[in-house]
Design an enzyme around this catalytic site. Structure first.
Site, PDB file in Angstrom:
ATOM      1  N   GLN A 194       6.475  -7.573 -15.931  1.00  0.00           N
ATOM      2  CA  GLN A 194       6.639  -6.134 -15.761  1.00  0.00           C
ATOM      3  C   GLN A 194       7.180  -5.681 -14.407  1.00  0.00           C
ATOM      4  O   GLN A 194       8.072  -4.839 -14.347  1.00  0.00           O
ATOM      5  CB  GLN A 194       5.295  -5.428 -16.013  1.00  0.00           C
ATOM      6  CG  GLN A 194       5.390  -3.920 -15.962  1.00  0.00           C
ATOM      7  CD  GLN A 194       4.108  -3.211 -16.321  1.00  0.00           C
ATOM      8  OE1 GLN A 194       3.992  -2.014 -16.130  1.00  0.00           O
ATOM      9  NE2 GLN A 194       3.133  -3.915 -16.842  1.00  0.00           N
ATOM     10  N   ASP A 251       2.165  -3.052 -11.077  1.00  0.00           N
ATOM     11  CA  ASP A 251       3.402  -3.661 -11.572  1.00  0.00           C
ATOM     12  C   ASP A 251       4.587  -2.702 -11.478  1.00  0.00           C
ATOM     13  O   ASP A 251       5.511  -2.894 -10.698  1.00  0.00           O
ATOM     14  CB  ASP A 251       3.216  -4.116 -13.017  1.00  0.00           C
ATOM     15  CG  ASP A 251       2.544  -5.476 -13.113  1.00  0.00           C
ATOM     16  OD1 ASP A 251       2.757  -6.306 -12.212  1.00  0.00           O
ATOM     17  OD2 ASP A 251       1.821  -5.719 -14.086  1.00  0.00           O
ATOM     18  N   GLU A 272      -1.592  -6.945 -12.482  1.00  0.00           N
ATOM     19  CA  GLU A 272      -1.728  -5.489 -12.354  1.00  0.00           C
ATOM     20  C   GLU A 272      -3.086  -5.041 -11.831  1.00  0.00           C
ATOM     21  O   GLU A 272      -3.190  -4.372 -10.798  1.00  0.00           O
ATOM     22  CB  GLU A 272      -1.450  -4.837 -13.720  1.00  0.00           C
ATOM     23  CG  GLU A 272      -1.794  -3.361 -13.816  1.00  0.00           C
ATOM     24  CD  GLU A 272      -0.960  -2.495 -12.891  1.00  0.00           C
ATOM     25  OE1 GLU A 272      -1.520  -1.616 -12.223  1.00  0.00           O
ATOM     26  OE2 GLU A 272       0.268  -2.706 -12.837  1.00  0.00           O
ATOM     27  N   GLY A 311      -7.333  16.826  -2.840  1.00  0.00           N
ATOM     28  CA  GLY A 311      -6.597  17.655  -1.892  1.00  0.00           C
ATOM     29  C   GLY A 311      -7.399  18.867  -1.482  1.00  0.00           C
ATOM     30  O   GLY A 311      -8.605  18.958  -1.725  1.00  0.00           O
ATOM     31  N   GLY A 312      -6.713  19.820  -0.903  1.00  0.00           N
ATOM     32  CA  GLY A 312      -7.396  21.011  -0.403  1.00  0.00           C
ATOM     33  C   GLY A 312      -7.702  22.043  -1.462  1.00  0.00           C
ATOM     34  O   GLY A 312      -8.394  23.026  -1.186  1.00  0.00           O
TER      35      GLY A 312
END
Length: 415
Positions: free
Chosen positions: A17, A168, A139, A247-248
């Site tokens: 892959q 991969d 993977e 995040g924020g």
């Protein structure tokens, strides 16, 4: 109209892959990708996870579009000469063998440079230089050593790998960028170079926000946007954050109408600060817009579980698509949890070429993922993956071999 990589020839020594993801992308951009395979067997994924007897698997076909296949016995002296001729004619050699395999074949970096000083040799490996550089990686191993698994899942459970193939395919995408960058530099220097994309490095690059959080945690001892705040505890390392946005702008996955029987009847909902008043109005909690315990992002952080529970009471009265339609009217960020069945049947994705139907001479029609990168002057036409050795004679003729020479090479088992 030409293609972005017209005239670039890739010698593709990849399999499974990570490497095929890279070379397929280059082929979509117009490169001539010549996939070298073992006679009689080929890429191992041709037969892995087969759904139709004696047909190349979807695993193989969905990673090898727009390529040509040749079969060469690289252990045969005559086969090695064919490979040397290919190296002299190609611009890039891409490989994802186990560490040292190319050297053992007799094609060290120095030997390749003797044959073609302009050759770019691009490799996917599990690790970069260091104590683990000789280790094989797959993977899920890459996800673990790159920091993804330790930060994925819920805090009261074990580490979890993601269904996205960030080890991969993610590393293959990184390698493709390295190759086109090296090709650009070659236009100025005239020299080839080595390009390395280590899977651990690729996964870590995709996990950079977690490395950010590790440093924040070491300085403050707490991260207020994580669900462990304010009642949980933080250890020395970044914890698993469930469905928190990272995040924020706090987000979470919420149930929608029909969740009792549909495992994907959910929506991702983000309580973005600029639309907080609109969120309050939509869910019928208008008083939260001015209540000092809810009116500001800082005030809301200790109450996120309560807030999302209240929002979920509203989303559970709507299907995920009804909820999305209403929320989008007010610019409230959200997204339905789409199943692979829903994605496969999405007409808009087919119109943009993100989902493509391809016809194969053995397996018939099948769906595949198209080029995720759209260039206005280099449109992508997805063509089927090659049959094993389908283009051997064609490529040999391009190298200057006569029909008699090709038959002689086939007789001795070199091709």
């Amino acid at each position: 109209m030409g293609k972005a990589l017209d005239g670039v020839r890739i010698l593709d020594f990849t399999h499974v892959q990570s490497g095929p993801t890279c070379t397929q992308l280059l082929a979509w951009f117009g490169a001539d990708v010549i996939k070298v395979e073992r006679a009689g067997a080929g890429d191992i994924t041709r037969e892995q996870l087969r759904d139709i007897p004696d047909a190349d698997s979807l695993y193989f076909t969905m990673l090898n579009h727009n390529k040509r296949s040749v079969t060469i016995d690289t252990k045969n002296p005559e086969g090695k000469l064919v490979l040397e001729a290919l190296i002299q004619k190609c611009d890039v050699l891409v490989e994802n063998f186990a560490p040292g395999a190319l050297d053992r074949m007799g094609f060290t970096w120095e030997r390749i440079q003797e044959l073609n000083p302009k050759m770019i040799v691009a490799s996917v490996k599990g690790f970069g230089p260091g104590p683990y550089e000789d280790c094989k990686v797959y993977e899920n191993v890459a996800q673990c050593v790159g920091g993804a698994a330790s930060t994925t899942g819920f805090d009261d459970g074990p580490p979890v790998v993601t269904g996205a193939q960030i080890g991969d395919s993610g590393t293959g995408l990184h390698l493709a960028l390295g190759i086109v960058t090296a090709l650009y530099q070659r236009t100025m220097t005239g020299r080839g170079q080595k390009v390395l994309a280590a899977m651990q490095d690729g996964v870590l690059n995709l996990c950079r926000v977690k490395l950010r959080d590790q440093q924040r945690l070491e300085r403050t001892g707490v991260m207020k946007e994580y669900p462990q705040y304010p009642n949980g505890t933080f250890g020395e390392a970044v914890p698993r954050a469930g469905n928190a946005s990272g995040g924020g702008q706090p987000g979470w996955i919420l149930k929608c109408k029909g969740w009792e029987h549909d495992p994907n009847a959910y929506i991702y909902f983000i309580t973005q600060a600029p639309v907080w008043v609109k969120i309050c109005n939509v869910i019928g909690k208008e008083e939260w817009a001015t209540d000092p315990e809810y009116a500001t992002p800082t005030a809301r952080l200790p109450r996120l579980k309560e807030i999302f529970a209240e929002i979920e009471r509203w989303t559970m009265t709507k299907t995920k698509f009804e909820a999305m339609e209403i929320l989008n009217k007010y610019d409230i960020p959200c997204g339905p949890i789409l199943s692979m069945k829903e994605i496969a049947e999405d007409d808009s994705l087919r119109k943009t070429g993100t989902i493509v139907e391809v016809d194969h001479p053995v397996r018939g029609k099948y769906l595949t993922v198209g080029n995720p990168i759209k260039l206005s002057d280099s449109p992508t036409d997805v063509t089927r993956s090659p049959l094993l050795g389908e283009h051997t004679d064609e490529v040999m003729a391009e190298l200057g071999y006569s029909r008699e020479q090709i038959e002689a090479l086939r007789t001795v088992g070199a091709i």
